[in-house]
Motif scaffolding. Sequence first.
Motif, short mmCIF file in Angstrom:
data_model
loop_
_atom_site.label_atom_id
_atom_site.label_comp_id
_atom_site.label_asym_id
_atom_site.label_seq_id
_atom_site.Cartn_x
_atom_site.Cartn_y
_atom_site.Cartn_z
N ALA A 182 53.33 47.93 28.58
CA ALA A 182 53.86 46.47 28.42
C ALA A 182 54.15 45.92 30.00
O ALA A 182 54.02 44.78 29.93
N LEU A 183 54.14 46.62 31.05
CA LEU A 183 54.19 46.08 32.12
C LEU A 183 53.14 45.78 32.92
O LEU A 183 53.02 45.32 33.99
N GLY A 184 51.83 46.07 32.21
CA GLY A 184 50.58 45.50 32.87
C GLY A 184 50.06 46.52 33.74
O GLY A 184 49.00 46.35 34.73
N LEU A 185 50.61 47.87 33.64
CA LEU A 185 50.14 49.09 34.48
C LEU A 185 49.36 50.10 33.68
O LEU A 185 49.30 50.16 32.52
N VAL A 186 48.30 50.66 34.41
CA VAL A 186 47.43 51.68 33.84
C VAL A 186 47.76 52.94 34.30
O VAL A 186 47.87 53.30 35.53
N GLU A 187 48.38 53.92 33.33
CA GLU A 187 48.84 55.34 33.77
C GLU A 187 47.75 56.10 33.51
O GLU A 187 46.73 55.96 32.55
N THR A 204 51.24 59.19 42.55
CA THR A 204 50.32 58.01 43.55
C THR A 204 50.40 56.58 43.02
O THR A 204 50.16 56.55 41.78
N THR A 205 50.84 55.77 43.69
CA THR A 205 50.64 54.23 43.14
C THR A 205 49.37 53.85 43.85
O THR A 205 49.34 53.67 45.01
N ILE A 206 48.64 52.90 43.32
CA ILE A 206 47.65 51.96 43.90
C ILE A 206 47.71 50.54 43.12
O ILE A 206 47.85 50.26 42.01
N ASP A 207 48.12 49.65 44.45
CA ASP A 207 48.28 48.21 43.96
C ASP A 207 46.93 47.45 44.13
O ASP A 207 46.69 47.62 45.09
N VAL A 208 46.74 46.56 43.38
CA VAL A 208 45.57 45.79 43.72
C VAL A 208 45.91 44.24 44.01
O VAL A 208 46.91 44.05 43.45
N LEU A 253 37.61 44.12 38.61
CA LEU A 253 36.60 44.93 38.20
C LEU A 253 35.80 45.52 39.55
O LEU A 253 35.77 46.75 39.47
N GLU A 254 35.92 44.83 40.72
CA GLU A 254 35.63 45.70 41.88
C GLU A 254 36.79 46.80 42.23
O GLU A 254 36.16 47.68 42.70
N ALA A 255 37.95 46.49 41.94
CA ALA A 255 39.15 47.42 42.29
C ALA A 255 38.75 48.57 41.38
O ALA A 255 39.02 49.76 41.82
N ALA A 256 38.51 48.51 40.20
CA ALA A 256 38.03 49.72 39.14
C ALA A 256 37.14 50.57 39.84
O ALA A 256 37.22 51.81 39.72
N GLN A 257 36.10 49.92 40.31
CA GLN A 257 35.11 50.85 41.05
C GLN A 257 35.79 51.73 42.20
O GLN A 257 35.39 52.73 42.61
N ALA A 258 36.46 50.64 43.18
CA ALA A 258 37.06 51.38 44.34
C ALA A 258 38.00 52.30 44.39
O ALA A 258 37.81 53.35 44.81
N ILE A 259 38.72 52.25 43.21
CA ILE A 259 39.83 53.16 42.97
C ILE A 259 39.18 54.48 42.58
O ILE A 259 39.66 55.42 43.05
N ILE A 315 50.15 62.50 38.50
CA ILE A 315 50.19 61.20 38.04
C ILE A 315 49.73 60.17 38.75
O ILE A 315 50.12 60.30 39.95
N ILE A 316 48.94 59.12 38.45
CA ILE A 316 48.47 58.16 39.21
C ILE A 316 48.70 56.72 38.45
O ILE A 316 48.44 56.60 37.25
N ILE A 317 49.66 55.82 39.10
CA ILE A 317 49.83 54.35 38.47
C ILE A 317 48.89 53.47 39.13
O ILE A 317 49.11 53.23 40.36
N VAL A 318 48.20 52.70 38.30
CA VAL A 318 47.48 51.64 38.85
C VAL A 318 47.95 50.10 38.64
O VAL A 318 48.32 49.94 37.20
N ASP A 319 48.29 49.34 39.44
CA ASP A 319 48.92 48.04 39.33
C ASP A 319 47.70 47.13 39.33
O ASP A 319 47.56 46.65 40.60
N PHE A 320 47.00 46.80 38.36
CA PHE A 320 45.93 45.59 38.52
C PHE A 320 46.34 44.41 38.53
O PHE A 320 47.66 44.32 38.12
N ILE A 321 46.02 43.54 39.00
CA ILE A 321 46.64 41.93 39.20
C ILE A 321 46.49 41.71 37.62
O ILE A 321 45.66 41.70 36.67
N ASP A 322 47.71 41.03 37.36
CA ASP A 322 47.99 40.73 35.69
C ASP A 322 46.79 39.79 35.40
O ASP A 322 46.61 38.92 35.76
#
Length: 492
Positions: free
Chosen positions: A385-390, A304-308, A328-334, A346-353
């Motif tokens: 390294a790509l700024g993603l949270v696995e 699952t991918t989640i893009d902020v 910060l708000e996205a972390a709570q919502a996710i 597996i969940i990949i979260v793409d927070f804004i850089d």
Amino acid sequence: MHDILINWAPQETRVALIENGAIQELHLERTLERGLVGNIYLGKVARVLPGMQSAFIDIGLERAAFLHVADLHTAGFNPRAGNDNSAPTPIEKQVFEGQTLTVQVVKDPIGTKGARLSTQVSIAGRMLVFLPQDNHIGISQKIGSAEAREQLRTRMQALVGKPEEGGGGGFILRTNAEEATDQELGDDIAYLRKTWGQIRQRALSQPPGTLLHQDLSLVERVLRDLATEQTQSIRIDSKMQFDTLKAFGGVYTPTAVAKLEHYRGERPIFDLFGIEEEISRALARRVELKSGGYLIVDQTEALTTIDVNTGGYVGARNFDDTIFKTNLEAAQAIARQLRLRNLGGIIIVDFIDMVREDHQQSVLAEFRKQLSKDRTKTTVSGFTALGLVEMTRKRTRESLAHMLCEPCPTCGGRGQVKTARSVCYDVLREILREARQFNPKEFRVVASASVVEMLLDEESQHLADLSAFIGKPISLSAEPTMNPEQYDIVLL
């Protein structure tokens, strides 16, 4: 602190866990989709088949169920436990026609096959699995280190007691028992032993074909699995189920009974917190954030991918602060969306850089804090390294989308269809292909209204050119029931 709302109907039970006025978890169970796995029956041996080393057992269902010698539990030998290298005793020497056996379903009946059975009974509790015919204590391999497992085993042995003191039976500790207190483990042991005692009593007094024990319904599992010290109230909108729960809780979970309330309001119970709208939103791809930002959630087979995204949020003093606050708000919502949608694997979260390291660490800390409220096990690695949270979240049951939805019959789950122009060109190519093989008087195109409209309007020149090239007239017919990609070429 949280509240639990139960919406009961004969066809479906829905349970919502509410925290801070917002739904955090949704559980549902449909009456027609409840399987037989885990059910314990008093069976009667109908036939023994030495050639297949199996027996057919009548358990009161339409088809006889199937018991293989490998699933027979005897005091000296249990093949599934792997405690003996010798060949198992032939089935014809262990069971005989007309014999009564206590059996448990390990596989649902499928198609023409009957249910598969085992005489090795196991009963699931909140943190433990009870094996009444064994005496060993097993620990889930997913629990921490060997040292942690050994400490748990020692605690369990003290709680279980010795067989001669009435402490018989084996137990397997599930993953969620890792942090359990002695009180919680003791309550589970007492509940499981009481359940087994009732099963044995019924086996002595009931005829063969009787269902002795069924895994708890969702309503009962609320008291066993969801109700904790943090639960303020458990409200249910059915008087009949309220009475049933009260009786069940009085025997098995006395601490939760005081929190039970029968909801008598005029409005449907799920309307109190706008849960129906929340369910619709939990099936949507886009999740709006209060700040104006939004999440895009894509569930695929593998992960699952989640893009902020910041969206229209420009509230902070500078761009870095805008990004930080949105993340910060996205972390709570996710964290909430993972529980609500019951997303696993597996969940990949793409927070804004984020440029600043301290911002990254703050967002990660907030994300971990929010995830700590989740009863399902989660593991989070830092930023890649790509700024993603696995991260991973243990799969416990089907996700909400898989339970409530099916792939779209038009696009087959792709989420997109070909444009009308693309289908027009497919049609033109197909007519040319057919014209080389056949010699009809006329070609008729049957397609969706949007395709026919485009062939009559923007693509009319190309259609006329093709008709002149093949020397045959081409007529058009719009079919409203066809999906945008469907078409037929009829030879007249």
